[in-house]
Design a protein around this motif. Structure first.
Motif, PDB file in Angstrom:
ATOM      1  N   UNK A  65       0.743  -1.123   0.202  1.00 33.29           N
ATOM      2  CA  UNK A  65      -0.059  -0.150   0.020  1.00 33.29           C
ATOM      3  C   UNK A  65       0.810   0.953   0.317  1.00 33.29           C
ATOM      4  N   UNK A  66       0.295   2.354  -0.920  1.00 35.61           N
ATOM      5  CA  UNK A  66       0.392   3.820  -0.753  1.00 35.61           C
ATOM      6  C   UNK A  66       2.628   3.299  -1.459  1.00 35.61           C
ATOM      7  N   UNK A  67       2.714   2.221  -1.669  1.00 30.47           N
ATOM      8  CA  UNK A  67       3.752   2.451  -2.706  1.00 30.47           C
ATOM      9  C   UNK A  67       3.822   2.535  -4.431  1.00 30.47           C
ATOM     10  N   UNK A  68       4.738   3.208  -5.010  1.00 30.21           N
ATOM     11  CA  UNK A  68       4.600   2.962  -6.241  1.00 30.21           C
ATOM     12  C   UNK A  68       5.028   1.418  -6.916  1.00 30.21           C
ATOM     13  N   UNK A  69       4.360   0.603  -8.104  1.00 26.45           N
ATOM     14  CA  UNK A  69       3.919  -0.253  -8.055  1.00 26.45           C
ATOM     15  C   UNK A  69       5.209  -1.034  -9.061  1.00 26.45           C
ATOM     16  N   UNK A  70       5.731   0.264  -9.420  1.00 26.14           N
ATOM     17  CA  UNK A  70       7.042  -0.410 -10.007  1.00 26.14           C
ATOM     18  C   UNK A  70       8.137   1.096  -9.915  1.00 26.14           C
TER      19      UNK A  70
END
Length: 390
Positions: A120-125
Protein backbone atom coordinates in the motif's frame (compact mmCIF):
# COMPACT_ATOMS: atom_id res chain seq x y z
CA UNK A 1 23.74 -15.99 6.34
CA UNK A 2 26.09 -12.97 6.38
CA UNK A 3 26.38 -11.27 9.74
CA UNK A 4 27.17 -7.67 10.60
CA UNK A 5 30.73 -7.17 11.87
CA UNK A 6 32.06 -4.12 13.75
CA UNK A 7 34.73 -3.59 11.08
CA UNK A 8 32.11 -3.46 8.30
CA UNK A 9 30.10 -0.91 10.29
CA UNK A 10 33.18 1.23 10.96
CA UNK A 11 34.07 1.16 7.25
CA UNK A 12 30.45 1.95 6.37
CA UNK A 13 30.37 5.02 8.61
CA UNK A 14 33.51 6.33 6.90
CA UNK A 15 31.74 6.28 3.53
CA UNK A 16 28.98 8.62 4.71
CA UNK A 17 29.14 12.34 3.91
CA UNK A 18 30.88 14.34 6.62
CA UNK A 19 27.70 16.17 7.63
CA UNK A 20 25.84 12.89 8.19
CA UNK A 21 28.59 10.87 9.82
CA UNK A 22 27.65 11.73 13.40
CA UNK A 23 24.06 10.60 12.83
CA UNK A 24 25.32 7.39 11.18
CA UNK A 25 27.52 6.63 14.18
CA UNK A 26 24.52 7.03 16.51
CA UNK A 27 22.16 4.94 14.34
CA UNK A 28 24.61 2.12 13.56
CA UNK A 29 26.14 1.79 17.05
CA UNK A 30 23.59 -0.86 18.22
CA UNK A 31 24.61 -3.13 15.31
CA UNK A 32 28.21 -3.23 16.53
CA UNK A 33 27.34 -5.04 19.78
CA UNK A 34 26.77 -8.81 20.01
CA UNK A 35 24.76 -10.70 19.14
CA UNK A 36 25.48 -9.39 15.65
CA UNK A 37 22.41 -9.30 13.39
CA UNK A 38 22.15 -10.36 9.75
CA UNK A 39 23.16 -7.77 7.13
CA UNK A 40 19.55 -7.73 5.90
CA UNK A 41 18.34 -6.60 9.33
CA UNK A 42 16.32 -3.50 10.13
CA UNK A 43 17.56 -0.70 12.36
CA UNK A 44 15.98 2.20 14.19
CA UNK A 45 16.84 5.54 12.63
CA UNK A 46 16.48 8.76 14.59
CA UNK A 47 15.30 10.58 11.47
CA UNK A 48 12.43 8.17 10.71
CA UNK A 49 9.49 6.89 12.80
CA UNK A 50 9.76 3.25 11.66
CA UNK A 51 12.69 0.80 11.35
CA UNK A 52 14.31 0.49 7.91
CA UNK A 53 16.69 -1.96 6.27
CA UNK A 54 20.43 -1.37 6.40
CA UNK A 55 20.67 -1.09 2.60
CA UNK A 56 17.78 1.36 2.52
CA UNK A 57 19.55 3.39 5.22
CA UNK A 58 22.69 3.58 3.07
CA UNK A 59 20.61 4.60 0.04
CA UNK A 60 18.82 7.36 1.92
CA UNK A 61 21.70 8.88 3.87
CA UNK A 62 24.97 7.46 2.49
CA UNK A 63 26.89 7.84 -0.72
CA UNK A 64 27.59 5.47 -3.62
CA UNK A 65 30.54 4.01 -1.69
CA UNK A 66 28.17 3.15 1.18
CA UNK A 67 25.97 1.10 -1.14
CA UNK A 68 28.96 -0.55 -2.84
CA UNK A 69 30.42 -1.58 0.53
CA UNK A 70 27.22 -3.28 1.71
CA UNK A 71 26.73 -5.08 -1.59
CA UNK A 72 30.31 -6.37 -1.53
CA UNK A 73 29.75 -7.50 2.07
CA UNK A 74 26.89 -9.70 0.88
CA UNK A 75 23.70 -7.79 1.56
CA UNK A 76 20.68 -8.84 -0.55
CA UNK A 77 19.57 -5.98 -2.87
CA UNK A 78 16.11 -7.54 -3.34
CA UNK A 79 15.03 -7.61 0.30
CA UNK A 80 12.69 -5.03 1.75
CA UNK A 81 9.33 -3.37 1.38
CA UNK A 82 9.50 -0.55 0.42
CA UNK A 83 12.07 -2.04 -1.96
CA UNK A 84 15.49 -0.30 -1.97
CA UNK A 85 15.25 0.48 -5.68
CA UNK A 86 11.84 2.13 -5.24
CA UNK A 87 13.24 4.17 -2.39
CA UNK A 88 16.15 5.21 -4.59
CA UNK A 89 13.80 6.54 -7.27
CA UNK A 90 11.75 8.60 -4.80
CA UNK A 91 13.17 12.12 -4.58
CA UNK A 92 11.94 12.66 -1.04
CA UNK A 93 13.86 9.60 0.18
CA UNK A 94 17.25 9.93 -1.55
CA UNK A 95 19.33 13.01 -2.30
CA UNK A 96 20.46 13.92 -5.79
CA UNK A 97 24.15 13.33 -5.11
CA UNK A 98 25.26 9.92 -6.32
CA UNK A 99 21.77 8.70 -7.19
CA UNK A 100 22.80 7.45 -10.65
CA UNK A 101 25.83 5.64 -9.23
CA UNK A 102 23.74 4.01 -6.48
CA UNK A 103 21.29 2.65 -9.03
CA UNK A 104 24.15 1.33 -11.17
CA UNK A 105 25.59 -0.46 -8.13
CA UNK A 106 22.24 -2.09 -7.30
CA UNK A 107 21.72 -3.32 -10.85
CA UNK A 108 25.28 -4.69 -11.08
CA UNK A 109 24.62 -6.62 -7.88
CA UNK A 110 21.56 -8.28 -9.42
CA UNK A 111 18.73 -6.13 -8.07
CA UNK A 112 15.42 -7.08 -9.67
CA UNK A 113 14.07 -4.20 -11.76
CA UNK A 114 11.07 -5.89 -13.39
CA UNK A 115 9.03 -6.31 -10.21
CA UNK A 116 5.46 -5.17 -9.59
CA UNK A 117 5.00 -3.94 -6.00
CA UNK A 118 1.64 -4.47 -4.29
CA UNK A 119 2.38 -2.81 -0.94
CA UNK A 120 0.00 0.00 0.00
CA UNK A 121 1.05 3.59 -0.78
CA UNK A 122 4.09 2.35 -2.70
CA UNK A 123 4.75 2.95 -6.44
CA UNK A 124 4.09 -0.36 -8.23
CA UNK A 125 7.27 -0.32 -10.33
CA UNK A 126 10.59 1.56 -10.19
CA UNK A 127 9.73 3.38 -13.42
CA UNK A 128 6.47 4.61 -11.87
CA UNK A 129 8.44 5.68 -8.79
CA UNK A 130 10.85 7.63 -10.98
CA UNK A 131 8.01 9.22 -12.96
CA UNK A 132 6.25 10.27 -9.72
CA UNK A 133 9.42 11.63 -8.14
CA UNK A 134 10.80 15.14 -8.34
CA UNK A 135 13.98 13.95 -10.01
CA UNK A 136 15.13 16.36 -12.70
CA UNK A 137 17.91 16.97 -15.13
CA UNK A 138 20.01 14.32 -16.78
CA UNK A 139 19.82 11.97 -13.77
CA UNK A 140 16.16 11.34 -14.59
CA UNK A 141 17.18 10.22 -18.09
CA UNK A 142 20.07 8.01 -16.91
CA UNK A 143 17.98 6.27 -14.26
CA UNK A 144 15.15 5.62 -16.72
CA UNK A 145 17.65 4.31 -19.27
CA UNK A 146 19.20 1.91 -16.76
CA UNK A 147 15.84 0.69 -15.48
CA UNK A 148 14.50 0.05 -18.98
CA UNK A 149 17.68 -1.85 -19.86
CA UNK A 150 17.14 -3.97 -16.73
CA UNK A 151 13.59 -4.85 -17.79
CA UNK A 152 11.55 -2.43 -15.67
CA UNK A 153 7.91 -2.16 -16.71
CA UNK A 154 5.72 0.92 -16.99
CA UNK A 155 2.46 -0.97 -16.43
CA UNK A 156 -0.15 0.90 -14.39
CA UNK A 157 -3.91 1.22 -14.20
CA UNK A 158 -3.78 4.74 -12.72
CA UNK A 159 -4.47 7.54 -15.23
CA UNK A 160 -2.21 10.03 -13.42
CA UNK A 161 0.66 7.54 -13.26
CA UNK A 162 0.10 6.61 -16.91
CA UNK A 163 0.48 10.23 -18.01
CA UNK A 164 3.55 10.69 -15.80
CA UNK A 165 5.33 7.59 -17.05
CA UNK A 166 4.40 8.37 -20.67
CA UNK A 167 6.20 11.71 -20.34
CA UNK A 168 9.19 9.97 -18.74
CA UNK A 169 9.44 7.48 -21.61
CA UNK A 170 9.05 10.33 -24.11
CA UNK A 171 12.00 12.13 -22.53
CA UNK A 172 13.99 8.89 -22.60
CA UNK A 173 13.42 8.39 -26.35
CA UNK A 174 14.15 12.04 -27.13
CA UNK A 175 17.43 12.23 -25.20
CA UNK A 176 18.40 8.81 -26.60
CA UNK A 177 18.29 10.42 -30.04
CA UNK A 178 20.81 13.05 -28.89
CA UNK A 179 23.05 10.50 -27.18
CA UNK A 180 23.25 8.41 -30.36
CA UNK A 181 25.26 11.24 -31.94
CA UNK A 182 27.82 11.30 -29.11
CA UNK A 183 30.69 8.99 -28.27
CA UNK A 184 30.47 6.81 -25.15
CA UNK A 185 32.97 9.07 -23.38
CA UNK A 186 30.85 12.14 -24.14
CA UNK A 187 27.72 10.34 -22.98
CA UNK A 188 29.35 9.52 -19.65
CA UNK A 189 30.48 13.13 -19.25
CA UNK A 190 26.83 14.25 -19.17
CA UNK A 191 26.57 12.85 -15.63
CA UNK A 192 28.81 15.63 -14.33
CA UNK A 193 25.81 17.84 -13.48
CA UNK A 194 23.10 15.26 -12.66
CA UNK A 195 20.36 17.62 -11.47
CA UNK A 196 20.44 19.72 -14.67
CA UNK A 197 21.00 19.29 -18.40
CA UNK A 198 24.17 21.42 -18.40
CA UNK A 199 26.39 18.39 -18.98
CA UNK A 200 24.32 17.28 -21.98
CA UNK A 201 24.42 20.73 -23.58
CA UNK A 202 28.18 21.03 -23.02
CA UNK A 203 28.76 17.57 -24.51
CA UNK A 204 26.79 18.46 -27.64
CA UNK A 205 28.71 21.72 -28.10
CA UNK A 206 32.05 19.96 -27.59
CA UNK A 207 31.14 17.25 -30.08
CA UNK A 208 30.67 19.67 -32.97
CA UNK A 209 27.96 17.37 -34.34
CA UNK A 210 25.25 19.29 -36.17
CA UNK A 211 22.81 16.38 -35.93
CA UNK A 212 23.15 16.30 -32.13
CA UNK A 213 22.61 20.06 -31.89
CA UNK A 214 19.53 19.99 -34.13
CA UNK A 215 18.03 17.14 -32.09
CA UNK A 216 18.79 19.11 -28.93
CA UNK A 217 16.80 22.07 -30.24
CA UNK A 218 13.86 19.84 -31.24
CA UNK A 219 13.76 18.29 -27.75
CA UNK A 220 13.89 21.74 -26.15
CA UNK A 221 10.99 22.95 -28.24
CA UNK A 222 8.77 19.88 -27.99
CA UNK A 223 9.37 18.76 -24.40
CA UNK A 224 10.13 22.18 -22.86
CA UNK A 225 13.28 20.85 -21.19
CA UNK A 226 15.84 23.31 -19.79
CA UNK A 227 18.40 23.00 -22.58
CA UNK A 228 19.43 26.65 -22.74
CA UNK A 229 22.81 27.86 -24.00
CA UNK A 230 24.30 30.94 -25.65
CA UNK A 231 24.37 30.04 -29.35
CA UNK A 232 26.10 33.33 -30.27
CA UNK A 233 28.94 32.65 -27.81
CA UNK A 234 29.24 29.10 -29.17
CA UNK A 235 29.55 30.44 -32.73
CA UNK A 236 32.24 32.89 -31.58
CA UNK A 237 34.14 30.02 -29.92
CA UNK A 238 33.87 27.99 -33.14
CA UNK A 239 35.26 30.85 -35.24
CA UNK A 240 38.20 31.19 -32.84
CA UNK A 241 38.85 27.43 -32.99
CA UNK A 242 38.82 27.47 -36.81
CA UNK A 243 40.94 30.65 -36.96
CA UNK A 244 42.65 30.97 -40.37
CA UNK A 245 42.39 27.29 -41.29
CA UNK A 246 40.08 25.86 -43.97
CA UNK A 247 36.54 25.18 -42.74
CA UNK A 248 35.87 21.45 -42.65
CA UNK A 249 32.44 20.29 -43.89
CA UNK A 250 31.46 19.18 -40.36
CA UNK A 251 32.47 22.59 -39.00
CA UNK A 252 30.46 24.39 -41.66
CA UNK A 253 27.40 22.25 -40.90
CA UNK A 254 27.80 22.86 -37.16
CA UNK A 255 28.08 26.61 -37.77
CA UNK A 256 24.80 26.51 -39.70
CA UNK A 257 23.20 24.48 -36.91
CA UNK A 258 24.25 27.15 -34.40
CA UNK A 259 22.83 29.86 -36.66
CA UNK A 260 19.57 27.90 -36.88
CA UNK A 261 19.60 27.76 -33.06
CA UNK A 262 19.66 31.56 -32.94
CA UNK A 263 23.35 32.44 -33.09
CA UNK A 264 24.19 35.88 -34.53
CA UNK A 265 27.42 36.12 -36.46
CA UNK A 266 27.34 39.93 -36.42
CA UNK A 267 25.27 41.15 -33.47
CA UNK A 268 24.81 44.91 -33.36
CA UNK A 269 26.66 46.80 -30.66
CA UNK A 270 29.20 44.02 -30.14
CA UNK A 271 32.83 44.59 -31.02
CA UNK A 272 33.96 40.98 -30.58
CA UNK A 273 31.81 38.78 -32.80
CA UNK A 274 32.23 35.69 -34.93
CA UNK A 275 32.21 37.87 -38.05
CA UNK A 276 34.97 40.14 -36.69
CA UNK A 277 37.04 37.13 -35.65
CA UNK A 278 36.78 35.62 -39.12
CA UNK A 279 37.70 39.04 -40.55
CA UNK A 280 40.78 39.24 -38.32
CA UNK A 281 41.85 35.75 -39.36
CA UNK A 282 41.15 36.60 -43.03
CA UNK A 283 39.04 33.47 -43.26
CA UNK A 284 36.95 34.05 -46.35
CA UNK A 285 35.29 30.63 -46.09
CA UNK A 286 33.79 31.58 -42.71
CA UNK A 287 32.93 35.06 -43.98
CA UNK A 288 30.98 33.48 -46.85
CA UNK A 289 28.94 31.38 -44.39
CA UNK A 290 28.19 34.43 -42.23
CA UNK A 291 27.17 36.57 -45.21
CA UNK A 292 24.83 33.84 -46.41
CA UNK A 293 23.37 33.90 -42.89
CA UNK A 294 22.68 37.64 -43.13
CA UNK A 295 25.87 39.39 -41.99
CA UNK A 296 26.62 42.72 -43.72
CA UNK A 297 30.20 43.38 -44.96
CA UNK A 298 29.48 47.11 -44.93
CA UNK A 299 28.93 47.05 -41.16
CA UNK A 300 32.29 45.42 -40.47
CA UNK A 301 35.08 47.26 -38.67
CA UNK A 302 37.13 47.03 -41.87
CA UNK A 303 34.71 47.15 -44.84
CA UNK A 304 37.58 47.13 -47.37
CA UNK A 305 39.00 43.91 -45.91
CA UNK A 306 35.51 42.40 -45.77
CA UNK A 307 35.01 43.23 -49.45
CA UNK A 308 38.37 41.62 -50.29
CA UNK A 309 37.38 38.43 -48.45
CA UNK A 310 34.07 38.37 -50.31
CA UNK A 311 36.03 38.65 -53.57
CA UNK A 312 38.01 35.51 -52.61
CA UNK A 313 34.84 33.45 -52.37
CA UNK A 314 35.35 30.04 -53.95
CA UNK A 315 39.12 30.04 -53.48
CA UNK A 316 40.67 27.59 -51.00
CA UNK A 317 41.39 29.04 -47.58
CA UNK A 318 45.11 29.28 -46.79
CA UNK A 319 46.56 29.70 -43.28
CA UNK A 320 48.21 33.06 -42.71
CA UNK A 321 51.99 33.12 -43.18
CA UNK A 322 53.69 33.38 -39.81
CA UNK A 323 57.30 34.40 -39.13
CA UNK A 324 59.60 31.50 -38.48
CA UNK A 325 60.55 31.04 -34.86
CA UNK A 326 64.29 31.63 -34.49
CA UNK A 327 66.24 28.55 -33.53
CA UNK A 328 67.38 28.52 -29.90
CA UNK A 329 70.96 29.51 -29.20
CA UNK A 330 73.29 26.46 -29.30
CA UNK A 331 74.29 24.93 -26.00
CA UNK A 332 77.80 25.81 -24.86
CA UNK A 333 78.83 22.16 -24.80
CA UNK A 334 77.58 21.64 -28.36
CA UNK A 335 79.52 24.70 -29.53
CA UNK A 336 82.69 23.37 -27.91
CA UNK A 337 82.19 19.98 -29.53
CA UNK A 338 81.74 21.64 -32.90
CA UNK A 339 85.03 23.53 -32.49
CA UNK A 340 86.75 20.35 -31.34
CA UNK A 341 85.53 18.47 -34.42
CA UNK A 342 86.88 21.25 -36.63
CA UNK A 343 90.30 21.03 -34.94
CA UNK A 344 90.39 17.25 -35.32
CA UNK A 345 89.57 17.58 -39.02
CA UNK A 346 92.51 20.03 -39.37
CA UNK A 347 94.87 17.57 -37.67
CA UNK A 348 93.65 14.74 -39.88
CA UNK A 349 94.46 16.79 -42.97
CA UNK A 350 98.09 17.43 -41.89
CA UNK A 351 100.71 15.52 -43.93
CA UNK A 352 102.58 12.80 -42.06
CA UNK A 353 105.85 14.66 -42.66
CA UNK A 354 104.61 17.66 -40.67
CA UNK A 355 103.62 15.43 -37.76
CA UNK A 356 107.06 13.74 -37.81
CA UNK A 357 108.82 17.11 -37.41
CA UNK A 358 107.19 17.76 -33.99
CA UNK A 359 109.82 18.50 -31.33
CA UNK A 360 110.13 16.52 -28.08
CA UNK A 361 108.26 19.21 -26.14
CA UNK A 362 105.47 19.27 -28.71
CA UNK A 363 105.27 15.45 -28.62
CA UNK A 364 104.73 15.61 -24.84
CA UNK A 365 101.96 18.15 -25.38
CA UNK A 366 100.39 15.87 -27.96
CA UNK A 367 100.47 12.96 -25.52
CA UNK A 368 98.83 15.07 -22.81
CA UNK A 369 96.18 16.22 -25.28
CA UNK A 370 95.57 12.65 -26.40
CA UNK A 371 95.05 11.56 -22.80
CA UNK A 372 92.54 14.36 -22.19
CA UNK A 373 90.67 13.51 -25.40
CA UNK A 374 90.56 9.86 -24.35
CA UNK A 375 89.08 10.80 -20.95
CA UNK A 376 86.50 13.08 -22.66
CA UNK A 377 85.56 10.29 -25.07
CA UNK A 378 84.89 7.96 -22.14
CA UNK A 379 82.70 10.64 -20.55
CA UNK A 380 80.69 11.30 -23.73
CA UNK A 381 80.23 7.67 -24.76
CA UNK A 382 77.14 7.10 -22.54
CA UNK A 383 75.57 10.32 -23.87
CA UNK A 384 76.09 9.15 -27.43
CA UNK A 385 74.23 5.93 -26.57
CA UNK A 386 71.32 7.73 -24.84
CA UNK A 387 72.53 7.16 -21.25
CA UNK A 388 73.20 9.83 -18.60
CA UNK A 389 76.77 11.06 -18.46
CA UNK A 390 78.88 9.87 -15.56
Amino acid sequence: MTRVTPQVMVDLIRTFPQQGRESAERDLAPLMRPPYPDLNCKLHCHALPVPIGLLEYALRFGGPDSVELLLEAGIDPNVGVVRPMTVLCMAQACGDTGRIEKLEALLRAGAQADYFEIAAHVPPTPLIALARSKSGGIQRYWMARQLRAAGATAHTANDYELRAVARLLGELRAVDGIMECLSMAEQESTKATPSSFRGLVDAVLRSGQAAALRRLMVVKKELKLELDFDATAALLALSIAIADHPVAPTQAEFAWALIEAGAEAQPRGTEDSAFERALGFENHELIAIFIDAGAKPGLASEPVMAAELVRRRGLPQQPLARPLTPAPAPHKALTSLDLLCSGIEALESCPDADLDRLSANQSAAMRALAERLHALANKLAPVAHGLPAS
